[in-house]
Design an enzyme around this catalytic site. Structure first.
Site, PDB file in Angstrom:
ATOM      1  N   HIS A  88       0.875  -1.182   0.000  1.00  0.00           N
ATOM      2  CA  HIS A  88       0.000   0.000   0.000  1.00  0.00           C
ATOM      3  C   HIS A  88       0.907   1.225   0.000  1.00  0.00           C
ATOM      4  O   HIS A  88       1.962   1.222   0.651  1.00  0.00           O
ATOM      5  CB  HIS A  88      -0.845   0.062   1.284  1.00  0.00           C
TER       6      HIS A  88
ATOM      7  N   CYS B 261      -2.308   2.827   9.087  1.00  0.00           N
ATOM      8  CA  CYS B 261      -3.317   1.860   8.627  1.00  0.00           C
ATOM      9  C   CYS B 261      -4.532   1.853   9.548  1.00  0.00           C
ATOM     10  O   CYS B 261      -5.642   1.557   9.118  1.00  0.00           O
ATOM     11  CB  CYS B 261      -2.740   0.451   8.597  1.00  0.00           C
TER      12      CYS B 261
HETATM   13  N1  ARG Z   1      -3.743  -7.184   6.479  1.00  0.00           N
HETATM   14  C1  ARG Z   1      -4.157  -5.961   5.857  1.00  0.00           C
HETATM   15  C2  ARG Z   1      -4.115  -6.128   4.344  1.00  0.00           C
HETATM   16  O1  ARG Z   1      -3.192  -6.761   3.885  1.00  0.00           O
HETATM   17  C3  ARG Z   1      -3.302  -4.817   6.285  1.00  0.00           C
HETATM   18  C4  ARG Z   1      -3.784  -3.498   5.784  1.00  0.00           C
HETATM   19  C5  ARG Z   1      -2.904  -2.363   6.189  1.00  0.00           C
HETATM   20  N2  ARG Z   1      -3.456  -1.139   5.823  1.00  0.00           N
HETATM   21  C6  ARG Z   1      -2.840  -0.122   5.242  1.00  0.00           C
HETATM   22  N3  ARG Z   1      -3.453   1.000   5.087  1.00  0.00           N
HETATM   23  N4  ARG Z   1      -1.621  -0.265   4.753  1.00  0.00           N
HETATM   24  O2  ARG Z   1      -4.956  -5.650   3.616  1.00  0.00           O
END
Ligand code: ARG
Length: 273
Positions: free
Chosen positions: A167, A261
């Site tokens: 991300h 996150c």
């Molecule tokens: N386990 C989640 C996923 O892989 C983690 C999300 C983390 N969020 C973020 N905004 N980077 O989607």
């Protein structure tokens, strides 16, 4: 230089049902132990930090069976009173989208629905007058055009190339209207060139900082809340006049998430951008 903190309104989701039951990014190992109580205590510490800084924190009710719902940044993109709902790449997270959508609607935001995979503020970051939009792993490139149409900010595509930094908010953090910090190696050569052009004074993070999710930070323009383990980045931020607040989110990191996150910025209207 005096730096002004801008009071923020955030949306968070208590990690009541947090677990690492599946693997949709390289951080997640469903066979490794997770301390669920510690996860909740660490998250409480993050929420308390925001309240102590004078920010407002709204809470969305967690839903059983959605262990990643704690990552509120992926619940939407909210700018100038408009909320763009999300569409997850992975079926394991699909049911979070309507839960967040219903919250935005009840809170009175003008709703827009995504036409393509779009994982909200995980990949879409407002930096001054530009919307930086990640792609490569989660959010579809096609969604960037829709974001520009809905929000009316020029969208700048950021090509992510390292699966650990899946991300945009794991590879880049917006510090204020003019400044960002990022890990150059997480971006394609073209995206790196764009970042140098847009942000010539950016802070470059090291791989060691990024590997503890140090860039998954939340800034109010003066205070930067970041993972406690990102000590080099914290020192660089302090050199630039920011006050840093280290938070230990060791348990949530096992799902690939850090402070940012867990935090969705709610931008009410033009005045409180
Ligand atoms: N386990 C989640 C996923 O892989 C983690 C999300 C983390 N969020 C973020 N905004 N980077 O989607």
């Amino acid at each position: 230089m005096t730096m002004d903190a801008i009071r923020q309104r955030f949306l968070m989701c208590r990690p009541t049902y947090f677990a690492v039951d599946y693997a949709i990014n390289p951080w997640m190992d469903p066979t490794a132990p997770v301390d669920a109580d510690l996860a909740i205590r660490q998250w409480e510490q993050l929420r308390r930090t925001y309240l102590d800084l004078g920010h407002e924190v709204d809470l969305i009710e967690p839903v059983a069976g959605l262990p990643d719902m704690v990552f509120a940044a992926n619940g939407g993109t909210v700018i100038d009173g408009k909320a763009m709902a999300v569409q997850f790449r992975d079926p394991q997270r699909a049911d979070e989208a309507p839960a967040y959508r219903a919250w935005f609607e009840a809170a009175g935001f003008e709703m827009h629905d995504p036409k393509h995979v779009n994982e909200g503020e995980g990949d879409i970051l407002l930096a001054g007058d530009h919307l930086l939009a990640g792609t490569g792993f989660r959010t579809a490139h096609a969604s960037h055009a829709q974001l520009q149409e809905v929000f009316g900010y020029p969208v700048v595509t950021m090509q992510l190339v390292d699966p650990r930094f899946y991300h945009l908010d794991t590879a880049l953090t917006v510090l204020d209207e003019r400044t960002v910090a990022y890990l150059p190696e997480a971006f394609s050569p073209g995206s790196r060139a764009v970042l140098r052009r847009l942000f010539p004074d950016a802070i470059h993070a090291t791989m060691a900082d990024a590997e503890v999710l140090g860039l998954n930070a939340v800034s109010d323009g003066r205070h930067v809340v970041l993972p406690a383990q990102a000590t080099d980045l914290a020192a660089k931020l302090r050199d630039r006049g920011y006050e840093t607040i280290g938070i230990d989110l060791s348990e949530l990191r096992k799902a690939g998430g850090g402070p940012k996150c867990c935090t969705l910025r709610l931008r009410q209207g033009k005045a409180s951008k």
